[in-house]
Design a protein around this motif. Structure first.
Motif, mmCIF file in Angstrom:
data_model
loop_
_atom_site.group_PDB
_atom_site.id
_atom_site.type_symbol
_atom_site.label_atom_id
_atom_site.label_comp_id
_atom_site.label_asym_id
_atom_site.label_seq_id
_atom_site.Cartn_x
_atom_site.Cartn_y
_atom_site.Cartn_z
ATOM 1 N N ASP A 141 64.372 7.784 -19.343
ATOM 2 C CA ASP A 141 65.346 8.859 -19.527
ATOM 3 C C ASP A 141 64.591 10.174 -19.615
ATOM 4 O O ASP A 141 63.971 10.485 -20.631
ATOM 5 N N LEU A 142 64.632 10.943 -18.527
ATOM 6 C CA LEU A 142 63.942 12.226 -18.442
ATOM 7 C C LEU A 142 64.932 13.392 -18.390
ATOM 8 O O LEU A 142 64.579 14.487 -17.950
ATOM 9 N N ARG A 143 66.154 13.173 -18.857
ATOM 10 C CA ARG A 143 67.152 14.237 -18.811
ATOM 11 C C ARG A 143 66.712 15.415 -19.683
ATOM 12 O O ARG A 143 66.336 15.239 -20.836
ATOM 13 N N GLY A 144 66.766 16.592 -19.089
ATOM 14 C CA GLY A 144 66.385 17.804 -19.799
ATOM 15 C C GLY A 144 64.888 18.011 -19.929
ATOM 16 O O GLY A 144 64.456 18.991 -20.535
ATOM 17 N N ALA A 145 64.092 17.118 -19.366
ATOM 18 C CA ALA A 145 62.630 17.258 -19.470
ATOM 19 C C ALA A 145 62.151 18.464 -18.667
ATOM 20 O O ALA A 145 62.667 18.758 -17.584
ATOM 21 N N ARG A 146 61.168 19.171 -19.193
ATOM 22 C CA ARG A 146 60.560 20.301 -18.499
ATOM 23 C C ARG A 146 59.394 19.762 -17.667
ATOM 24 O O ARG A 146 58.418 19.242 -18.212
ATOM 25 N N LEU A 147 59.530 19.898 -16.347
ATOM 26 C CA LEU A 147 58.552 19.327 -15.416
ATOM 27 C C LEU A 147 57.843 20.393 -14.599
ATOM 28 O O LEU A 147 57.248 20.092 -13.567
ATOM 29 N N HIS A 148 57.867 21.641 -15.057
ATOM 30 C CA HIS A 148 57.250 22.733 -14.296
ATOM 31 C C HIS A 148 55.755 22.458 -14.090
ATOM 32 O O HIS A 148 54.995 22.313 -15.044
ATOM 33 N N GLY A 149 55.356 22.354 -12.835
ATOM 34 C CA GLY A 149 53.948 22.133 -12.508
ATOM 35 C C GLY A 149 53.474 20.715 -12.739
ATOM 36 O O GLY A 149 52.283 20.423 -12.597
ATOM 37 N N ALA A 150 54.380 19.804 -13.084
ATOM 38 C CA ALA A 150 53.970 18.408 -13.321
ATOM 39 C C ALA A 150 53.628 17.736 -11.998
ATOM 40 O O ALA A 150 54.275 17.954 -10.982
ATOM 41 N N ASN A 151 52.602 16.910 -12.025
ATOM 42 C CA ASN A 151 52.176 16.172 -10.844
ATOM 43 C C ASN A 151 52.767 14.761 -10.921
ATOM 44 O O ASN A 151 52.301 13.938 -11.692
ATOM 45 N N LEU A 152 53.793 14.505 -10.107
ATOM 46 C CA LEU A 152 54.435 13.191 -10.055
ATOM 47 C C LEU A 152 54.185 12.515 -8.703
ATOM 48 O O LEU A 152 54.954 11.649 -8.288
ATOM 49 N N THR A 153 53.102 12.897 -8.025
ATOM 50 C CA THR A 153 52.812 12.277 -6.740
ATOM 51 C C THR A 153 52.607 10.777 -6.926
ATOM 52 O O THR A 153 51.966 10.329 -7.870
ATOM 53 N N ASP A 154 53.223 10.025 -6.028
ATOM 54 C CA ASP A 154 53.122 8.559 -6.012
ATOM 55 C C ASP A 154 53.673 7.891 -7.277
ATOM 56 O O ASP A 154 53.417 6.712 -7.509
ATOM 57 N N ALA A 155 54.415 8.625 -8.108
ATOM 58 C CA ALA A 155 55.011 8.024 -9.311
ATOM 59 C C ALA A 155 56.207 7.159 -8.908
ATOM 60 O O ALA A 155 56.823 7.369 -7.862
ATOM 61 N N ASP A 156 56.533 6.181 -9.728
ATOM 62 C CA ASP A 156 57.695 5.332 -9.490
ATOM 63 C C ASP A 156 58.826 5.812 -10.391
ATOM 64 O O ASP A 156 58.773 5.652 -11.617
ATOM 65 N N LEU A 157 59.836 6.420 -9.789
ATOM 66 C CA LEU A 157 60.960 7.003 -10.524
ATOM 67 C C LEU A 157 62.262 6.243 -10.301
ATOM 68 O O LEU A 157 63.333 6.733 -10.661
ATOM 69 N N ARG A 158 62.192 5.043 -9.744
ATOM 70 C CA ARG A 158 63.408 4.293 -9.479
ATOM 71 C C ARG A 158 64.135 3.979 -10.793
ATOM 72 O O ARG A 158 63.542 3.493 -11.739
ATOM 73 N N GLY A 159 65.424 4.299 -10.803
ATOM 74 C CA GLY A 159 66.246 4.048 -11.977
ATOM 75 C C GLY A 159 66.085 5.075 -13.084
ATOM 76 O O GLY A 159 66.778 5.006 -14.099
#
Length: 194
Positions: A141-159
């Motif tokens: 649950d990442l609702r409302g998370a601040r992701l400015h400049g975050a590196n999510l390359t190749d991350a698994d975000l399914r679901g």
């Protein structure tokens, strides 16, 4: 309850604490390797620079605690609440968490590369400039998370649950997503879906 106790530079490896309460205590630079906590509560405690390597925490709460520059290598959190705690510049290599709540936590500039973070709650957490490349965030649950400049390359975000603004703030190149996130990503970038 222990209030404002000074544990700075304490050497307490292998200690077990059960059902203890700490408020405003100072654990800076303490040696807490292999610490075991069960049902403990830590409110506004400072663990900056502390070594919590190989520690185990079960059903414990760390509310608004500071873990800046702390070593959490090979530590485990099961059924814990870390609401509003700060992990800036912490050594999180090998940290494991299950059924835990990191809402409002600060992971700014943290290295969470390839970490297993699936099914965790990160509502309104701060991941600004954090490295989450290759991280497993399935069903988180990442609702409302601040992701400015975050590196999510190749991350698994399914679901995972993400807000549209987070989808435009982070680097998502190569991330694995499900259809709902793909549609939200397209809409967040101004595409008309349908």
């Amino acid at each position: 309850m222990e209030i404002a106790e000074d544990y700075r530079d304490a050497v307490l490896p292998g200690t077990t604490w059960e059902n203890r309460q700490f408020s405003g205590c100072d654990f800076r630079d303490a040696d807490l390797r292999r610490l075991v906590t069960r049902g403990c509560t830590f409110d506004e405690c400072d663990f900056s620079g502390a070594d919590l390597g190989q520690s185990r925490h079960q059903a414990s709460a760390f509310r608004s605690c500071v873990f800046e520059r702390a070593v959490l290598a090979e530590s485990a959190f099961h059924g814990c609440s870390l609401l509003g705690s700060s992990f800036m510049d912490s050594g999180l290599r090998g940290m494991f968490a299950r059924d835990s709540d990191f809402s409002l936590a600060n992971f700014s500039r943290a290295n969470l590369r390839r970490r297993a973070l699936s099914g965790l709650r990160f509502r309104e957490a701060n991941f600004s400039d954090a490295n989450l490349a290759g991280a497993d965030l399935r069903d988180s649950d990442l609702r409302g998370a601040r992701l400015h400049g975050a590196n999510l390359t190749d991350a698994d975000l399914r679901g995972a649950q993400l807000d549209a603004h987070g989808l435009v703030q982070a680097n998502l190149r190569g991330a694995r997503v499900d259809l709902d996130i793909a549609v939200a990503f397209a809409a967040a970038h101004g595409l008309v879906v349908g």
